[in-house]
Design an enzyme around this catalytic site. Structure first.
Site, PDB file in Angstrom:
ATOM      1  N   TYR A 100       0.854  -1.196   0.000  1.00  0.00           N
ATOM      2  CA  TYR A 100       0.000   0.000   0.000  1.00  0.00           C
ATOM      3  C   TYR A 100       0.883   1.236   0.000  1.00  0.00           C
ATOM      4  CZ  TYR A 100       1.086   0.561   4.987  1.00  0.00           C
ATOM      5  OH  TYR A 100       1.732   0.738   6.183  1.00  0.00           O
ATOM      6  N   CYS A 101       0.303   2.365  -0.406  1.00  0.00           N
ATOM      7  CA  CYS A 101       0.950   3.664  -0.257  1.00  0.00           C
ATOM      8  C   CYS A 101      -0.101   4.625   0.289  1.00  0.00           C
ATOM      9  CB  CYS A 101       1.606   4.140  -1.544  1.00  0.00           C
ATOM     10  SG  CYS A 101       0.517   4.287  -2.980  1.00  0.00           S
ATOM     11  N   TRP A 102      -0.063   5.880  -0.124  1.00  0.00           N
ATOM     12  CA  TRP A 102      -0.986   6.858   0.468  1.00  0.00           C
ATOM     13  C   TRP A 102      -2.435   6.591   0.057  1.00  0.00           C
ATOM     14  CZ3 TRP A 102      -2.451   9.722   4.118  1.00  0.00           C
ATOM     15  CH2 TRP A 102      -3.325  10.793   3.956  1.00  0.00           C
ATOM     16  N   SER A 108       2.729   2.370  -4.621  1.00  0.00           N
ATOM     17  CA  SER A 108       2.525   0.936  -4.387  1.00  0.00           C
ATOM     18  C   SER A 108       2.164   0.229  -5.686  1.00  0.00           C
ATOM     19  CB  SER A 108       1.430   0.711  -3.344  1.00  0.00           C
ATOM     20  OG  SER A 108       0.203   1.279  -3.762  1.00  0.00           O
ATOM     21  N   TYR A 129      -3.278   3.845   2.514  1.00  0.00           N
ATOM     22  CA  TYR A 129      -3.275   4.207   3.930  1.00  0.00           C
ATOM     23  C   TYR A 129      -4.390   5.197   4.262  1.00  0.00           C
ATOM     24  CZ  TYR A 129      -2.257   6.362   8.339  1.00  0.00           C
ATOM     25  OH  TYR A 129      -2.403   6.851   9.606  1.00  0.00           O
TER      26      TYR A 129
END
Length: 362
Positions: A100-102, A108, A129
């Site tokens: 995952y990323c933001w 990601s 996130y």
């Protein structure tokens, strides 16, 4: 034939139940973003590190998005290659990562694309996130509500944390908010060398702890205020605690002083740090009183100062707060260990658990 396998997405509603399915949870954000908060158990593989993220963001705003994407792609490719060389060259094909990323987007996505092309079965957190954070804040009240909370009350130095630890050692369920917050929840409660988590991190570790509880069994928790140091306890948890049955832990003043001198031994070792922290109380107790305490501490006469702190500062405000905020405090059962030792707390914990397991006579 291509080895490409597209990444699947896991819905947030399913995420808590599925976290155990993944061999590694990968946070593709920068180091600072990861430090502020991350999914439970996640490791940090930045697609762009702190400086690179800053530079690309500046380029995006001051030049144009196309130039930023080109340079960002080159940086991301180098970083992803480094992660693969460092972490994955000996990893078997059945390794299953969650990434995952933001917002579940470019960072990601880039990592997941390459891992999928290698042949790994990759899963993305839907919404990243940002969506996870929103889901955590929505989920905490739902998790808190059905739990049978038992609140350990007692003035400063009565051994509430020691009793919690003893209860946990005997198999009882607890939530230790001070341990999660890295703070002992008072004006003097900061722990040298140990930083508090961010508010987001504190929320996440509380969510992670509460979601692991069995709602069919009682959970012991200390009678904390709305804040533990600089972080705030989720409102739903505060409200649940304040409406729950209480146990009133008591110790004689000499035992309380002895306990605090053990638990706050860093003040004994660093007298000037203790005096510096006492200065914070000048607005509450007056400059003359605090200067007297500081003089006693510097002279090595610490026990009387601790006794004064308990009886003159902490105790009066504690009783007022309990009566105002915990409706069931007046009806609390008084519990008292033989002394402040861990052994005495263990025996008290055994007694509490034993009484809970014994059916009440009709």
């Amino acid at each position: 034939m291509s080895a490409f396998v597209s990444a699947e997405a896991v819905r947030l509603a399913d995420l808590p139940q599925r976290l155990h399915e993944f061999d590694t949870i990968i946070d593709a954000r920068s180091e600072d973003e990861y430090a502020q908060d991350h999914l439970p158990g996640a490791v940090n593989w930045p697609t762009l590190n702190n400086q690179e993220r800053h530079d690309i963001g500046t380029l995006y705003k001051q030049v144009n998005p196309f130039e930023a994407r080109k340079r960002g792609a080159a940086m991301a490719a180098r970083n992803i290659a480094g992660h693969i060389e460092r972490e994955l060259l000996d990893t078997p094909k059945d390794w299953k990562p969650l990434t995952y990323c933001w917002r579940g987007g470019q960072r990601s996505g880039s990592l997941s694309l390459i891992l999928s092309q290698i042949g790994f079965r990759v899963t993305l957190v839907e919404g990243g996130y940002k969506a996870f954070r929103a889901a955590v804040m929505e989920d905490i009240p739902r998790l808190v509500s059905p739990i049978d909370w038992r609140v350990i009350c007692g003035p400063t130095g009565s051994g509430k944390t020691r009793l919690l630890q003893a209860l946990a050692a005997q198999g009882a369920q607890i939530i230790d908010l001070e341990a999660l917050a890295n703070h002992r929840s008072s004006v003097l409660g900061a722990i040298p060398g140990l930083a508090q988590p961010s508010q987001k991190r504190f929320d996440t570790v509380i969510w992670d702890a509460v979601r692991r509880l069995d709602p069919k069994r009682p959970v012991f928790i200390e009678s904390e205020s709305k804040k533990v140091g600089n972080v705030a306890v989720p409102t739903s948890l505060v409200e649940a605690m304040r409406q729950s049955p209480c146990l009133n832990l008591v110790l004689p003043d000499p035992e309380r002083v002895a306990l605090l001198l053990e638990d706050y031994d860093f003040f004994v070792r660093d007298v000037e740090h203790f005096c510096e922290r006492l200065q914070v109380l000048a607005d509450f107790r007056g400059k003359v009183v605090v200067e007297g305490w500081q003089a006693s501490v510097r002279a090595g006469d610490i026990e009387p100062v601790v006794h004064d702190l308990l009886t003159q500062h902490y105790d009066p405000s504690y009783l007022q707060s309990m009566r105002r905020n915990f409706p069931q405090f007046e009806a609390a059962k008084t519990i008292a260990p033989d002394d402040h030792s861990t052994g005495a707390m263990r025996l008290l914990a055994q007694k509490i658990i034993g009484e809970m397991a014994t059916p009440t006579a009709v």
